[in-house]
Design a protein around this motif. Structure first.
Motif, PDB file in Angstrom:
ATOM      1  N   PRO A  41      32.024  71.654 -55.246  1.00  0.00           N
ATOM      2  CA  PRO A  41      30.608  71.581 -55.630  1.00  0.00           C
ATOM      3  C   PRO A  41      29.783  72.650 -54.941  1.00  0.00           C
ATOM      4  N   GLY A  42      29.003  73.355 -55.728  1.00  0.00           N
ATOM      5  CA  GLY A  42      28.156  74.399 -55.178  1.00  0.00           C
ATOM      6  C   GLY A  42      28.825  75.753 -55.081  1.00  0.00           C
ATOM      7  N   LYS A  43      30.114  75.802 -55.411  1.00  0.00           N
ATOM      8  CA  LYS A  43      30.842  77.071 -55.348  1.00  0.00           C
ATOM      9  C   LYS A  43      31.400  77.407 -56.725  1.00  0.00           C
ATOM     10  N   GLU A  44      31.768  78.657 -56.887  1.00  0.00           N
ATOM     11  CA  GLU A  44      32.358  79.083 -58.153  1.00  0.00           C
ATOM     12  C   GLU A  44      33.777  78.537 -58.301  1.00  0.00           C
ATOM     13  N   ARG A  45      34.145  78.331 -59.541  1.00  0.00           N
ATOM     14  CA  ARG A  45      35.514  77.921 -59.829  1.00  0.00           C
ATOM     15  C   ARG A  45      36.460  79.065 -59.482  1.00  0.00           C
ATOM     16  N   GLU A  46      37.610  78.723 -58.906  1.00  0.00           N
ATOM     17  CA  GLU A  46      38.582  79.758 -58.557  1.00  0.00           C
ATOM     18  C   GLU A  46      39.939  79.406 -59.145  1.00  0.00           C
ATOM     19  N   GLY A  47      40.666  80.432 -59.522  1.00  0.00           N
ATOM     20  CA  GLY A  47      42.000  80.219 -60.054  1.00  0.00           C
ATOM     21  C   GLY A  47      42.975  79.893 -58.947  1.00  0.00           C
ATOM     22  N   VAL A  48      43.980  79.105 -59.292  1.00  0.00           N
ATOM     23  CA  VAL A  48      45.024  78.729 -58.341  1.00  0.00           C
ATOM     24  C   VAL A  48      46.373  79.271 -58.785  1.00  0.00           C
ATOM     25  N   SER A  49      46.711  79.073 -60.045  1.00  0.00           N
ATOM     26  CA  SER A  49      47.996  79.529 -60.542  1.00  0.00           C
ATOM     27  C   SER A  49      47.943  79.662 -62.049  1.00  0.00           C
ATOM     28  N   SER A  54      55.814  80.895 -72.406  1.00  0.00           N
ATOM     29  CA  SER A  54      56.799  81.533 -73.272  1.00  0.00           C
ATOM     30  C   SER A  54      57.949  82.131 -72.478  1.00  0.00           C
ATOM     31  N   ASN A  55      57.703  82.537 -71.235  1.00  0.00           N
ATOM     32  CA  ASN A  55      58.776  83.153 -70.448  1.00  0.00           C
ATOM     33  C   ASN A  55      58.905  82.552 -69.048  1.00  0.00           C
ATOM     34  N   ASN A  56      58.081  81.560 -68.755  1.00  0.00           N
ATOM     35  CA  ASN A  56      58.140  80.813 -67.492  1.00  0.00           C
ATOM     36  C   ASN A  56      57.715  81.628 -66.274  1.00  0.00           C
ATOM     37  N   ARG A  57      57.164  82.797 -66.464  1.00  0.00           N
ATOM     38  CA  ARG A  57      56.694  83.565 -65.318  1.00  0.00           C
ATOM     39  C   ARG A  57      55.460  82.873 -64.744  1.00  0.00           C
ATOM     40  N   THR A  58      55.467  82.733 -63.438  1.00  0.00           N
ATOM     41  CA  THR A  58      54.424  81.978 -62.759  1.00  0.00           C
ATOM     42  C   THR A  58      53.772  82.846 -61.691  1.00  0.00           C
ATOM     43  N   PHE A  59      52.477  82.746 -61.594  1.00  0.00           N
ATOM     44  CA  PHE A  59      51.710  83.542 -60.652  1.00  0.00           C
ATOM     45  C   PHE A  59      50.777  82.626 -59.863  1.00  0.00           C
ATOM     46  N   TYR A  60      50.568  82.987 -58.612  1.00  0.00           N
ATOM     47  CA  TYR A  60      49.696  82.212 -57.740  1.00  0.00           C
ATOM     48  C   TYR A  60      48.644  83.127 -57.140  1.00  0.00           C
ATOM     49  N   VAL A  61      47.516  82.533 -56.844  1.00  0.00           N
ATOM     50  CA  VAL A  61      46.458  83.303 -56.206  1.00  0.00           C
ATOM     51  C   VAL A  61      46.683  83.282 -54.701  1.00  0.00           C
ATOM     52  N   PHE A  75      51.587  76.116 -52.956  1.00  0.00           N
ATOM     53  CA  PHE A  75      51.371  75.659 -54.321  1.00  0.00           C
ATOM     54  C   PHE A  75      52.601  75.948 -55.171  1.00  0.00           C
ATOM     55  N   THR A  76      52.977  74.990 -56.007  1.00  0.00           N
ATOM     56  CA  THR A  76      54.050  75.187 -56.959  1.00  0.00           C
ATOM     57  C   THR A  76      53.604  74.676 -58.317  1.00  0.00           C
ATOM     58  N   THR A  77      53.725  75.528 -59.315  1.00  0.00           N
ATOM     59  CA  THR A  77      53.449  75.125 -60.693  1.00  0.00           C
ATOM     60  C   THR A  77      54.773  75.018 -61.422  1.00  0.00           C
ATOM     61  N   SER A  78      54.963  73.924 -62.094  1.00  0.00           N
ATOM     62  CA  SER A  78      56.207  73.710 -62.819  1.00  0.00           C
ATOM     63  C   SER A  78      55.918  73.064 -64.166  1.00  0.00           C
ATOM     64  N   ARG A  79      56.955  72.891 -64.955  1.00  0.00           N
ATOM     65  CA  ARG A  79      56.771  72.368 -66.299  1.00  0.00           C
ATOM     66  C   ARG A  79      57.870  71.380 -66.626  1.00  0.00           C
ATOM     67  N   ASN A  81      59.313  70.412 -70.239  1.00  0.00           N
ATOM     68  CA  ASN A  81      59.192  70.637 -71.680  1.00  0.00           C
ATOM     69  C   ASN A  81      59.305  69.345 -72.470  1.00  0.00           C
ATOM     70  N   SER A  82      60.153  68.453 -72.017  1.00  0.00           N
ATOM     71  CA  SER A  82      60.357  67.205 -72.761  1.00  0.00           C
ATOM     72  C   SER A  82      59.099  66.362 -72.794  1.00  0.00           C
ATOM     73  N   ALA A  83      58.253  66.535 -71.772  1.00  0.00           N
ATOM     74  CA  ALA A  83      57.013  65.764 -71.693  1.00  0.00           C
ATOM     75  C   ALA A  83      55.792  66.609 -72.036  1.00  0.00           C
ATOM     76  N   ASN A  84      56.010  67.876 -72.385  1.00  0.00           N
ATOM     77  CA  ASN A  84      54.897  68.794 -72.639  1.00  0.00           C
ATOM     78  C   ASN A  84      53.849  68.709 -71.532  1.00  0.00           C
ATOM     79  N   THR A  85      54.339  68.808 -70.328  1.00  0.00           N
ATOM     80  CA  THR A  85      53.464  68.621 -69.168  1.00  0.00           C
ATOM     81  C   THR A  85      53.679  69.749 -68.167  1.00  0.00           C
ATOM     82  N   VAL A  86      52.599  70.174 -67.586  1.00  0.00           N
ATOM     83  CA  VAL A  86      52.634  71.173 -66.519  1.00  0.00           C
ATOM     84  C   VAL A  86      52.120  70.495 -65.254  1.00  0.00           C
ATOM     85  N   TYR A  87      52.730  70.831 -64.128  1.00  0.00           N
ATOM     86  CA  TYR A  87      52.394  70.206 -62.865  1.00  0.00           C
ATOM     87  C   TYR A  87      51.896  71.237 -61.859  1.00  0.00           C
ATOM     88  N   LEU A  88      51.059  70.768 -60.961  1.00  0.00           N
ATOM     89  CA  LEU A  88      50.683  71.553 -59.788  1.00  0.00           C
ATOM     90  C   LEU A  88      50.967  70.700 -58.565  1.00  0.00           C
TER      91      LEU A  88
END
Length: 131
Positions: A41-49, A54-61, A75-79, A81-88
């Motif tokens: 709150p009160g700050k700008e939104r920032e990217g995390v990952s 399409s190719n599973n390449r993952t990037f982190y800030v 931080f780890t971002t994963s997926r 596919n069977s659940a169409n879900t992405v995790y952080l």
């Protein structure tokens, strides 16, 4: 209509870990990237990952260096596919991780691994880290 439904978050003790979920049953994973953002709150939104589904390449800030990296760090971002879900997953959480976390989906573009625009957003997950 594509909807992103988030779950997870809440109160976490410093040093612990948390996992946020972003379910997107209508999303064609091959055509999109999914990013995680956070906002204090009160700050700008920032990217995390960002993960290009399409190719599973993952990037982190890298918050210290202010640039993208492929190194996971806390931080780890994963997926699932069977659940169409992405995790952080966030490990060794710190009070500074307290924020509302959002997932967003953007259609892939040929010029970048992660698109600059995000068409769909989750409802947000509040995370409070208690020291």
């Amino acid at each position: 209509e594509v909807q992103l439904v988030q779950s997870g978050g809440g109160l976490v003790q410093a040093g612990g870990s948390l996992r946020l979920s972003c379910a997107a049953p209508e999303l064609n994973f091959d055509d999109y990237a999914v990013a995680w953002f956070r906002q204090v709150p009160g700050k700008e939104r920032e990217g995390v990952s960002c993960i290009n589904l399409s190719n599973n390449r993952t990037f982190y800030v890298d918050f210290e260096k202010g640039r993208f990296t492929t190194v996971e760090g806390r931080f780890t971002t994963s997926r699932d596919n069977s659940a169409n879900t992405v995790y952080l997953q966030v490990r060794s959480v710190e009070p500074e991780d307290t924020a509302v976390y959002y997932c967003a989906a953007g259609r892939n573009v040929p010029t970048a691994q992660c698109p600059g625009s995000w068409q769909y957003w989750g409802q947000g997950s509040e995370v409070t880290v208690q020291s």
